[in-house]
Write a protein that holds these residues in place. Structure first.
Motif, short mmCIF file in Angstrom:
data_model
loop_
_atom_site.label_atom_id
_atom_site.label_comp_id
_atom_site.label_asym_id
_atom_site.label_seq_id
_atom_site.Cartn_x
_atom_site.Cartn_y
_atom_site.Cartn_z
N LEU A 52 -22.18 62.93 -50.04
CA LEU A 52 -21.06 62.21 -49.42
C LEU A 52 -20.73 62.80 -48.05
O LEU A 52 -20.33 62.06 -47.13
N GLY A 53 -20.91 64.09 -47.89
CA GLY A 53 -20.73 64.70 -46.58
C GLY A 53 -21.69 64.11 -45.56
O GLY A 53 -21.33 63.84 -44.42
N LYS A 54 -22.94 63.87 -46.01
CA LYS A 54 -23.94 63.25 -45.12
C LYS A 54 -23.58 61.79 -44.83
O LYS A 54 -23.78 61.30 -43.72
N VAL A 55 -23.05 61.10 -45.84
CA VAL A 55 -22.59 59.71 -45.64
C VAL A 55 -21.49 59.69 -44.56
O VAL A 55 -21.53 58.88 -43.64
N GLU A 56 -20.56 60.61 -44.68
CA GLU A 56 -19.43 60.65 -43.73
C GLU A 56 -19.90 61.00 -42.31
O GLU A 56 -19.23 60.66 -41.34
N ALA A 57 -21.04 61.68 -42.21
CA ALA A 57 -21.53 62.11 -40.90
C ALA A 57 -22.15 60.96 -40.09
O ALA A 57 -22.33 61.07 -38.88
N TYR A 58 -22.50 59.85 -40.76
CA TYR A 58 -23.00 58.68 -40.01
C TYR A 58 -21.87 58.13 -39.15
O TYR A 58 -20.73 58.06 -39.57
N ASP A 59 -22.26 57.67 -37.99
CA ASP A 59 -21.29 57.08 -37.07
C ASP A 59 -21.11 55.60 -37.42
O ASP A 59 -21.34 54.71 -36.61
N PHE A 60 -20.71 55.32 -38.66
CA PHE A 60 -20.65 53.91 -39.09
C PHE A 60 -19.35 53.24 -38.68
O PHE A 60 -18.30 53.88 -38.64
N LYS A 61 -19.48 51.95 -38.38
CA LYS A 61 -18.29 51.11 -38.19
C LYS A 61 -17.92 50.44 -39.50
O LYS A 61 -16.76 50.13 -39.75
N VAL A 62 -18.95 50.13 -40.29
CA VAL A 62 -18.74 49.49 -41.59
C VAL A 62 -19.59 50.22 -42.63
O VAL A 62 -20.76 50.50 -42.38
N LEU A 63 -18.98 50.50 -43.76
CA LEU A 63 -19.71 51.03 -44.91
C LEU A 63 -19.70 49.96 -45.98
O LEU A 63 -18.63 49.47 -46.37
N ILE A 64 -20.91 49.57 -46.44
CA ILE A 64 -21.01 48.60 -47.53
C ILE A 64 -21.32 49.38 -48.80
O ILE A 64 -22.40 49.97 -48.91
N PRO A 65 -20.37 49.40 -49.74
CA PRO A 65 -20.61 50.17 -50.97
C PRO A 65 -21.53 49.40 -51.94
O PRO A 65 -21.89 48.25 -51.68
#
Ligand SMILES: [Zn+2]
Length: 374
Positions: A270-283
């Motif tokens: 999840l730390g790696k997920v948060e590190a993406y510079d995403f505008k939208v996260l699709i779960p």
């Protein structure tokens, strides 16, 4: 995951009473939330999602338009859901599906692949090597690799055998919300039985270790493996131009799924997920997210589960005694508030299985991927 394959209710299914033949069962209503709706996330990117939590879910399907065809992230949970998905996709673009990425092995994500490939037989099929291996084994998949009338009949019977339990829970429910929830569950199980008729689990032809790219001028897709989390082979898809991250069931809303999860690794992932510079996260389930608040909530829940379980496991308590001592309120409130219907499923889908995983972790025991999350 699927209700039949993941919850404590799986035992009730197996042990359920004999099937009762009922003509013309009532099927899901639009507001039951079972049927997927199309959400445009960005130009050329659509999400097919169930609009609310249901106990027998269909995984999110993301459709990404590239110059020479469409990329799907996941394929639906059943042949029936995939037929609806195919219909929806044809309404979005005349282009063929060129590739299908399966994020993980839980049945609500790959079991529509057979129908997608009937329509677009040349589509590439892609998953991590771990997921690719699970899709080939009986210990994880509850549908056969080829049409099998006996296996199909047995699966249909399990669904029918489960219905008396659902009716009993509805009759015993104390609140209107729970009664409505069980009534909707009965309707969706009738639809699920139809949707799963003839289900097979097809192998995925391309496995990857860390990264696989699907290049395109406007919508390149990078498939990454970030580490174990919800399973041992969760793939995420990253659209660097649109800044969209598709996480599979590493992130599931409104209730995370805990079966067979790896709490310590999941926190890191999840730390790696948060590190993406995403505008939208699709779960993997639930609506697109535009900030990191929910991911942080899941990480906090994992950290709390580990902190609660470790000392209890170290004191020598058996798993069932640890389960009984865990602070449910502290875990559940941030996700489901006072809603008793959702709280029930929070315990079933998240807390019980993730406590079991945290217990194994604390004891140094392996976490094994299986249908029952053992
Ligand atoms: Zn799922």
């Amino acid at each position: 995951m699927t209700l039949l394959a993941r919850t404590g209710l799986a035992a009730a299914l197996v042990l359920g009473s004999a099937a009762t033949a009922r003509p013309a069962p009532e099927l899901p209503r639009p507001d039951d939330g079972y049927f997927q709706e199309t959400v445009k996330v960005a130009p050329g990117v659509w999400l097919l999602m169930e609009p609310k939590f249901v106990p027998q879910p269909i995984g999110n399907v993301t459709v990404i338009e590239q110059a020479d065809g469409l990329v799907l992230i996941d394929a639906g949970g059943s042949p029936g859901s995939a037929r609806r998905i195919v219909h929806a996709i044809k309404g979005l673009s005349p282009k063929p599906v060129k590739a299908v990425v399966i994020t993980h092995w839980h049945g609500d994500h790959p079991q529509g692949l057979s129908e997608v490939l009937k329509v677009w037989p040349r589509a590439r099929t892609i998953a991590t090597r771990a997921t690719q291996a699970h899709l080939r084994t009986d210990s994880t998949m509850n549908t056969p690799a080829a049409p099998d009338m006996a296996a199909n009949a047995a699966f249909q019977k399990r669904i029918q055998d489960f219905l008396p339990y659902v009716r009993r829970m509805g009759a015993e429910a104390k609140t209107p919300g729970e009664k409505a929830g069980w009534a909707a569950t009965e309707r969706l199980l009738h639809q699920y039985a139809r949707d799963m008729d003839g289900a097979v689990t097809l192998p995925v032809s391309e496995g990857f270790e860390d990264r696989l790219d699907l290049p395109d001028a406007k919508a390149p897709v990078e498939i990454h493996f970030l580490g174990r989390a919800n399973t041992d082979g969760d793939a995420v898809a990253w659209l660097p131009k649109q800044k969209i991250l598709i996480t599979g069931d590493i992130v599931v809303a409104p209730i995370p799924f805990g079966f067979g999860g790896y709490p310590a690794d999941w926190i890191e992932t999840l730390g790696k997920v948060e590190a993406y510079d995403f505008k939208v996260l699709i779960p993997g389930h639930g609506a697109p997210q535009r900030d990191r608040a929910y991911v942080g909530k899941v990480r906090a829940a994992l950290t709390d589960v580990r902190a609660q379980v470790a000392p209890l496991a170290a004191s020598g308590l058996a798993l069932k005694d640890v389960q009984a001592k865990v602070d449910v309120e502290r875990q559940a409130r941030p996700f489901v508030g006072d809603d008793p219907w959702l709280r029930r499923w929070f315990v079933d889908d998240w807390l019980s299985p993730i406590v079991a995983s945290a217990y194994k972790e604390a004891k140094g025991q392996p976490i094994v991927q299986s249908l029952r999350g053992e």
